[in-house]
Scaffold this active site. Structure first.
Site, PDB file in Angstrom:
ATOM      1  N   GLU A 185      -9.541   1.014  -6.147  1.00 24.57           N
ATOM      2  CA  GLU A 185     -10.482   1.393  -5.098  1.00 24.57           C
ATOM      3  C   GLU A 185     -10.257   2.846  -4.683  1.00 24.57           C
ATOM      4  OE1 GLU A 185     -11.363  -2.844  -2.893  1.00 24.57           O
ATOM      5  OE2 GLU A 185      -9.978  -1.486  -1.896  1.00 24.57           O
ATOM      6  N   GLU A 197      -6.392   1.764  -2.903  1.00 20.86           N
ATOM      7  CA  GLU A 197      -5.467   0.693  -3.271  1.00 20.86           C
ATOM      8  C   GLU A 197      -5.926   0.127  -4.607  1.00 20.86           C
ATOM      9  OE1 GLU A 197      -5.588  -2.994  -1.206  1.00 20.86           O
ATOM     10  OE2 GLU A 197      -7.756  -2.994  -0.958  1.00 20.86           O
ATOM     11  N   LYS A 250       0.815  -1.219   0.000  1.00 23.84           N
ATOM     12  CA  LYS A 250       0.000   0.000   0.000  1.00 23.84           C
ATOM     13  C   LYS A 250       0.849   1.269   0.000  1.00 23.84           C
ATOM     14  CE  LYS A 250      -3.983  -1.923   2.443  1.00 23.84           C
ATOM     15  NZ  LYS A 250      -5.006  -2.337   1.510  1.00 23.84           N
ATOM     16  N   PHE A 285     -21.364 -12.035  14.451  1.00 27.22           N
ATOM     17  CA  PHE A 285     -20.929 -12.508  13.128  1.00 27.22           C
ATOM     18  C   PHE A 285     -19.797 -13.532  13.208  1.00 27.22           C
ATOM     19  CE2 PHE A 285     -23.012  -8.502  12.616  1.00 27.22           C
ATOM     20  CZ  PHE A 285     -23.842  -8.717  11.539  1.00 27.22           C
TER      21      PHE A 285
HETATM   22  P1  ADP Z   1     -12.914  -7.690  -2.565  1.00 27.35           P
HETATM   23  O1  ADP Z   1     -12.373  -6.316  -2.548  1.00 27.35           O
HETATM   24  O2  ADP Z   1     -12.716  -8.455  -3.819  1.00 27.35           O
HETATM   25  O3  ADP Z   1     -14.273  -7.750  -2.028  1.00 27.35           O
HETATM   26  P2  ADP Z   1     -12.037  -8.763  -0.112  1.00 27.35           P
HETATM   27  O4  ADP Z   1     -11.303  -7.708   0.626  1.00 27.35           O
HETATM   28  O5  ADP Z   1     -13.385  -9.149   0.328  1.00 27.35           O
HETATM   29  O6  ADP Z   1     -11.970  -8.414  -1.625  1.00 27.35           O
HETATM   30  O7  ADP Z   1     -11.118 -10.054  -0.181  1.00 27.35           O
HETATM   31  C1  ADP Z   1     -11.428 -11.099  -1.037  1.00 27.35           C
HETATM   32  C2  ADP Z   1     -10.807 -12.342  -0.527  1.00 27.35           C
HETATM   33  O8  ADP Z   1      -9.403 -12.245  -0.594  1.00 27.35           O
HETATM   34  C3  ADP Z   1     -11.159 -12.632   0.900  1.00 27.35           C
HETATM   35  O9  ADP Z   1     -11.285 -14.020   1.032  1.00 27.35           O
HETATM   36  C4  ADP Z   1      -9.970 -12.102   1.669  1.00 27.35           C
HETATM   37  O10 ADP Z   1      -9.825 -12.815   2.868  1.00 27.35           O
HETATM   38  C5  ADP Z   1      -8.853 -12.384   0.699  1.00 27.35           C
HETATM   39  N1  ADP Z   1      -7.758 -11.415   0.786  1.00 27.35           N
HETATM   40  C6  ADP Z   1      -7.726 -10.172   0.299  1.00 27.35           C
HETATM   41  N2  ADP Z   1      -6.542  -9.591   0.502  1.00 27.35           N
HETATM   42  C7  ADP Z   1      -5.785 -10.489   1.156  1.00 27.35           C
HETATM   43  C8  ADP Z   1      -4.459 -10.488   1.665  1.00 27.35           C
HETATM   44  N3  ADP Z   1      -3.643  -9.443   1.545  1.00 27.35           N
HETATM   45  N4  ADP Z   1      -4.025 -11.589   2.300  1.00 27.35           N
HETATM   46  C9  ADP Z   1      -4.833 -12.645   2.429  1.00 27.35           C
HETATM   47  N5  ADP Z   1      -6.080 -12.709   1.968  1.00 27.35           N
HETATM   48  C10 ADP Z   1      -6.565 -11.654   1.345  1.00 27.35           C
HETATM   49  P1  ADP Z   2      -8.085  -3.645   2.288  1.00 26.99           P
HETATM   50  O1  ADP Z   2      -6.832  -3.943   1.554  1.00 26.99           O
HETATM   51  O2  ADP Z   2      -8.160  -4.355   3.594  1.00 26.99           O
HETATM   52  O3  ADP Z   2      -9.280  -3.783   1.437  1.00 26.99           O
HETATM   53  P2  ADP Z   2      -8.381  -0.759   2.029  1.00 26.99           P
HETATM   54  O4  ADP Z   2      -7.259   0.192   2.039  1.00 26.99           O
HETATM   55  O5  ADP Z   2      -9.014  -1.049   0.723  1.00 26.99           O
HETATM   56  O6  ADP Z   2      -7.935  -2.107   2.723  1.00 26.99           O
HETATM   57  O7  ADP Z   2      -9.480  -0.230   3.043  1.00 26.99           O
HETATM   58  C1  ADP Z   2     -10.587  -1.016   3.420  1.00 26.99           C
HETATM   59  C2  ADP Z   2     -11.721  -0.115   3.882  1.00 26.99           C
HETATM   60  O8  ADP Z   2     -11.323   0.701   4.972  1.00 26.99           O
HETATM   61  C3  ADP Z   2     -12.204   0.859   2.837  1.00 26.99           C
HETATM   62  O9  ADP Z   2     -13.164   0.290   1.999  1.00 26.99           O
HETATM   63  C4  ADP Z   2     -12.778   1.979   3.685  1.00 26.99           C
HETATM   64  O10 ADP Z   2     -14.069   1.638   4.125  1.00 26.99           O
HETATM   65  C5  ADP Z   2     -11.879   2.003   4.878  1.00 26.99           C
HETATM   66  N1  ADP Z   2     -10.798   2.994   4.740  1.00 26.99           N
HETATM   67  C6  ADP Z   2      -9.549   2.777   4.287  1.00 26.99           C
HETATM   68  N2  ADP Z   2      -8.798   3.892   4.325  1.00 26.99           N
HETATM   69  C7  ADP Z   2      -9.590   4.864   4.849  1.00 26.99           C
HETATM   70  C8  ADP Z   2      -9.389   6.243   5.169  1.00 26.99           C
HETATM   71  N3  ADP Z   2      -8.221   6.863   4.976  1.00 26.99           N
HETATM   72  N4  ADP Z   2     -10.432   6.933   5.681  1.00 26.99           N
HETATM   73  C9  ADP Z   2     -11.628   6.318   5.904  1.00 26.99           C
HETATM   74  N5  ADP Z   2     -11.869   5.034   5.632  1.00 26.99           N
HETATM   75  C10 ADP Z   2     -10.873   4.290   5.105  1.00 26.99           C
HETATM   76 MG    MG Z   3      -9.620  -2.770  -0.269  1.00 28.41          MG
END
Ligand code: ADP
Ligand code: ADP
Ligand code: MG
Length: 689
Positions: free
Chosen positions: A303, A316, A144, A376
Site C-alpha cells: 500500500e 504498509e 508497521k 454507520f
Molecule cells: P483491505 O486492505 O483488504 O481492504 P481491510 O483493512 O478492510 O483490508 O481489512 C480487511 C479485514 O481484515 C477486515 O475485516 C479487518 O477488520 C481485518 N483486519 C485487518 N487488519 C487487521 C488486524 N491487524 N487485526 C484484526 N483485524 C484486521
Molecule cells: P491500516 O493497517 O489500518 O490499513 P494504513 O497504514 O494502511 O493502516 O493506513 C490506513 C489509511 O490511513 C490509509 O489508507 C490512508 O488513507 C490513511 N493514512 C495512513 N497514513 C497516512 C499518512 N501518513 N498521511 C495521510 N494519510 C494516511
Molecule cells: Mg492499510
C-alpha cells in the site's frame, strides 16, 4: 427459489476471461483444503477450489451453523462458540479440524488468522500447508515500524517520520515538532483503519498519543505507537504482488482505494484514474523489490499513499489476499486465489511481468449491514429478502449470505461485494449504478443508498478523489438530503404507470354490476416530496405514455404486481426501480434515493390538500438504542440532572463500544433496561422529564 438452486446461482459465477495456468506438478496439487474463514471470502475461495477440483472443508462457529460458506463446502466442522476468539481465531480448533478431515492445506481468507505467523508455524508443525506467505514474511511486515525500516532498506520511498516507538506524550510532541505538523500517530500493530489519529498541534498530539496507545493496546494487545508526517488529501493506491517459491516476483498493477470512511475503504477500482504510466511502473518496481527483500511468496499487497504531484510513499504491506482483490481479477483475467493455491502447491508463476496485461476498468463497492443515517452503526438481524443482482456480463457478486440468513453482531458487518467491469470507466460505473439499483435487501439495514450516492458523486465521476473526500463532502455524515434524486420526473412517470396498472387490475375484478363498472381515468395527481404533480397516463402496447409538465415519458415494462423490481425502459433507456406498496403509499428506491409517493384522482388530491399534516412523534424525551447490541454500562441514574453532550449509556455491538450522549439538558425520569440487557434497535433505554 429452492435453496440449492439459489446457492448455485450465488456460488458459481460465469468465469471471467481467465487465462489458463500452466499446469506444472499437477500431482502435487491438493486434494482437499480447509478454509479458515467465514462470509463472502470463504465462499469466494471455495468457488475457485471447486473449479480446480479440490474438495473444501468449512469451519463454523455456533452462530454460523446455517451460513452460506457451510452450505457451499463439501464438509464442515464446528469450531466453537460465536465469539471469534473462541472459534475463528482458535488455532487449536482449526488445526484440529484439519487433522480430523485430512485437509492438506489451509486458506485463511483475510482478517482472523490471515496475518498470524504463529498460526503458520503451527500448521507447518502439523504438516499442513498454509496458502499464503511464509511466517517470516508475515512477521517482517506485520509490524508497521519494522516494515517501514525494512522498506527503506529495500529502496522503497517511505513517509518522513520517526520509525521508532514513542515513549510518552512529551516525546510525542518533541517528535511531532521535529517532523512538522500535521502528523499522524499510528499503532505499529494496527490494521483495519484502527489505531490511527491525526494531530495538528501539540495538544492534539499529546491527546492523540494517549488515545492511540489505549486503542492499540485494546484492539491489538500491543500499545506501541509511532509518528509520521500526515500527507494532506492523498490518494491510497496499492500494488498487487505475486511471488512463487522459485524466486519469481511480479506485480499485477494497482488498485485505487481512495474513497475511504475513517481510513476504511468503501469503493475501490482498477486501474487508478490518476496515475501516470511512469508512476505506475515506479510503484510496481518498488513493490516487487520489497516483496523480494522479505522472501515473499503468494499474493500480497503493497500500500502507498500518493500526493497530488504523484509522489508516492510506502504505507504498509498486507501479507494476505485483500478484500478488494476482485478488481484486479476483473482487469487482468487472473484468478488470484487459484494462483495462491498453485504457488502453495509449489508451482511457479505461469507468466512473467511482461505478460501481464490489463483490459478495461473494474469497480468494487462493499455492501455492509450498517446504517448510513446513524453514523454507520453496524446493524444485525435476519435478511427477510435478499436478491443480489444477477451475475451477467461485467457484473460479479461476491456474497456471504442468502435470503433468510442471520447477520450476526459477532463479526464484520460486510455482507457482499459488488464488482463491475466495463471496457471504459464510464461503463463500469454505469454497471455499478445498475447493480446497486437491483440489489434488494430487506430485514437488515444496509449502506446501498450511501454507495449509490458515492457512485453519483461528481468527484468520483470525474476520478478526482482523495482519502478525505467522504469526510469533507459529508461533514455531518450521510443524511436524507444527500439522497435527493436528480430526475424526479422519471420517478413520477414510473409511479404513475405502476398506479395505473393497479387501478386497471382493480377495475377488471369480476362480478361487478353491469353499468356500474369502475372506470379508470387517465388523469392523476402524484403526491411526492410535499408537492402535487398532475399527470396524464394513456395505456399503450407494453406500458403507458405518461405526460407530465408538457413532456411525454414512454414507460414500458413487463412488471407484474408484487414484483420488488420494476425493470423496464423510460424513453428507451433502461431503468430498475425498487417498489414497495404500503396500503396507499408507494415507496421507491432508485440511485440512492428513497421516495414515498401517493397517487390520487384529481378530486381526492383536492381533499388531501386540505387535510392537516400529521406531526412526527416527539422522540426528544427519550434515549433510544441506535442499534441492536448489549447495554454494557449505564452512566446515569433516575433523578440525575444531565447536560447536553453528557454520557448516558454505553452499548456494545460488533466488538465496538458506542457511547450514547444526551442531546439536550434534562432530568432522567425513568430507566427501562438494566446493564447486561440485549437491546433491539430503537428500544427505549431511558426517558427524560
Ligand atoms: P483491505 O486492505 O483488504 O481492504 P481491510 O483493512 O478492510 O483490508 O481489512 C480487511 C479485514 O481484515 C477486515 O475485516 C479487518 O477488520 C481485518 N483486519 C485487518 N487488519 C487487521 C488486524 N491487524 N487485526 C484484526 N483485524 C484486521
Ligand atoms: P491500516 O493497517 O489500518 O490499513 P494504513 O497504514 O494502511 O493502516 O493506513 C490506513 C489509511 O490511513 C490509509 O489508507 C490512508 O488513507 C490513511 N493514512 C495512513 N497514513 C497516512 C499518512 N501518513 N498521511 C495521510 N494519510 C494516511
Ligand atoms: Mg492499510
Amino acid at each position: 427459489m429452492p435453496l440449492k438452486k439459489r446457492i448455485q446461482r450465488i456460488g458459481l459465477p460465469p468465469d471471467h476471461n481467465r487465462r489458463d495456468v500452466r499446469r506444472v506438478g499437477l500431482n502435487r496439487m491438493f486434494k482437499k483444503i480447509l478454509i479458515a474463514n467465514r462470509g463472502e471470502i470463504a465462499c469466494r475461495v471455495m468457488r475457485t477450489a471447486r473449479r480446480l477440483g479440490i474438495a473444501t472443508v468449512a469451519v463454523y462457529s455456533e452462530a454460523d451453523q446455517d451460513a452460506l460458506h457451510v452450505l457451499l463446502a463439501d464438509e464442515s466442522v464446528p469450531i466453537g462458540p460465536a465469539p471469534a476468539a473462541a472459534s475463528y481465531l482458535s488455532i487449536d480448533n482449526i488445526v484440529g479440524a484439519c487433522r480430523d478431515t485430512g485437509a492438506q492445506a489451509v486458506h485463511p481468507g483475510y482478517g482472523f488468522l490471515a496475518e498470524n505467523a504463529a498460526f503458520v508455524d503451527r500448521l507447518a508443525n502439523a504438516g499442513i500447508v498454509f496458502i499464503g506467505p511464509p511466517a517470516a514474511a508475515i512477521r517482517a511486515m506485520g509490524d508497521k515500524i519494522a516494515s517501514k525500516l525494512l522498506a527503506e532498506k529495500a529502496g522503497v520511498n517511505t513517509i518522513p517520520g520517526h520509525a521508532d516507538v514513542i515513549q510518552d506524550p512529551i516525546h510525542a510532541v518533541a517528535v511531532a515538532r521535529k517532523i512538522g505538523y500535521p502528523v499522524m500517530l499510528k499503532a505499529s500493530a494496527g490494521g483495519g483503519g484502527r489505531g490511527i489519529r491525526v494531530a495538528r498541534d501539540d495538544d492534539q498530539c499529546a491527546d492523540g498519543f494517549v488515545r492511540a496507545t489505549g486503542e492499540a493496546s485494546g484492539s491489538f494487545g500491543d500499545e506501541r505507537v509511532f509518528i509520521e508526517k500526515y500527507i494532506g488529501r492523498p490518494r491510497h493506491i496499492e500494488i498487487q504482488v505475486m511471488a512463487d517459491a522459485h524466486g519469481n516476483v511480479i506485480h499485477l498493477g494497482e488498485r485505487e482505494c481512495s474513497l475511504q470512511r475513517r481510513h476504511q475503504k468503501v469503493i475501490e477500482e482498477a486501474p487508478s484514474p490518476f496515475l501516470s504510466d511512469e508512476t505506475r511502473q515506479a510503484m510496481g518496481r518498488q513493490a516487487v523489490a520489497l516483496a523480494a527483500a522479505v522472501g515473499y511468496q503468494s499474493a500480497g499487497t503493497v500500500e502507498f499513499i500518493v500526493d497530488q504531484d504523484q509522489n508516492f510513499y510506502f504505507l504498509e504491506m498486507n501479507t494476505r489476499l485483500q478484500v478488494e482483490h476482485p478488481v484486479t481479477e476483473m482487469v487482468t483475467g487472473i484468478d488470484l486465489v487459484e494462483w495462491m493455491i498453485r504457488i502453495a502447491a509449489g508451482e511457479p508463476l505461469p507468466i512473467s511481468q511482461a505478460d501481464v496485461r490489463t483490459s478495461g476498468w473494474a469497480i468494487e463497492a462493499r455492501v455492509y449491514a450498517e446504517d448510513p443515517f446513524r453514523n454507520f452503526l453496524p446493524s444485525a438481524g435476519r435478511l427477510v429478502r435478499y436478491l443480489p443482482p444477477p451475475e451477467t456480463e461485467g457484473m460479479r457478486v461476491d456474497t456471504g449470505v442468502y435470503e433468510g440468513s442471520e447477520v450476526s453482531i459477532h463479526y464484520d458487518p460486510m455482507i457482499a461485494k459488488l464488482i463491475t467491469h466495463g471496457t471504459s470507466r464510464e461503463q463500469a460505473v454505469a454497471r455499478m449504478r445498475d447493480a446497486l439499483n437491483r440489489f434488494y435487501i430487506r430485514g437488515v439495514t444496509h449502506n446501498i443508498s450511501f454507495l449509490a450516492a458515492l457512485v453519483e458523486h461528481t468527484g468520483f465521476r470525474s476520478g478526482r478523489i482523495h482519502t478525505s473526500t467522504i469526510a469533507e463532502d459529508y461533514p455531518d455524515g450521510f443524511n436524507p438530503a444527500d439522497m435527493a434524486h436528480d430526475d424526479p420526473a422519471l420517478l413520477i412517470a414510473v409511479v404513475a404507470s405502476i398506479h395505473r396498472r393497479y387501478m386497471d387490475r382493480a377495475a377488471g375484478i369480476i362480478g361487478q354490476m353491469p353499468g356500474y363498472e369502475r372506470k379508470v381515468h387517465d388523469d392523476w395527481v402524484v403526491l411526492m416530496g410535499g408537492a402535487q404533480h398532475t399527470v396524464h397516463v394513456s395505456p399503450v402496447e407494453g406500458g403507458h405514455d405518461v405526460t407530465y409538465e408538457d413532456e411525454t415519458f414512454q414507460v414500458r415494462s413487463a412488471w407484474q404486481f408484487g414484483e420488488p423490481l420494476f425493470i423496464g425502459t423510460v424513453n428507451g433507456n433502461p431503468v430498475c426501480i425498487q417498489v414497495e406498496r404500503h396500503n396507499l403509499n408507494y415507496r421507491l428506491y432508485h440511485c440512492g434515493s428513497q421516495v414515498d409517493v401517493r397517487v390520487f384522482t384529481p378530486r381526492a388530491a383536492e381533499l388531501a390538500a386540505s387535510m392537516p399534516a400529521k406531526p412526527p412523534p416527539d422522540t426528544s424525551k427519550s434515549l433510544l438504542s441506535p442499534m441492536p447490541g448489549m447495554l454494557s454500562q449505564l452512566k446515569v441514574r433516575v433523578g440525575d440532572v444531565v447536560k447536553s453532550g453528557q454520557d448516558l449509556a454505553v452499548v456494545e455491538a460488533m466488538k465496538m463500544e458506542n457511547v450514547l450522549r444526551a442531546e439536550s439538558d434534562g432530568r432522567v425520569e425513568k430507566i427501562l433496561v438494566a446493564e447486561g440487557d440485549t437491546l433491539a434497535v430503537d428500544q427505549t433505554i431511558m426517558e427524560f422529564e
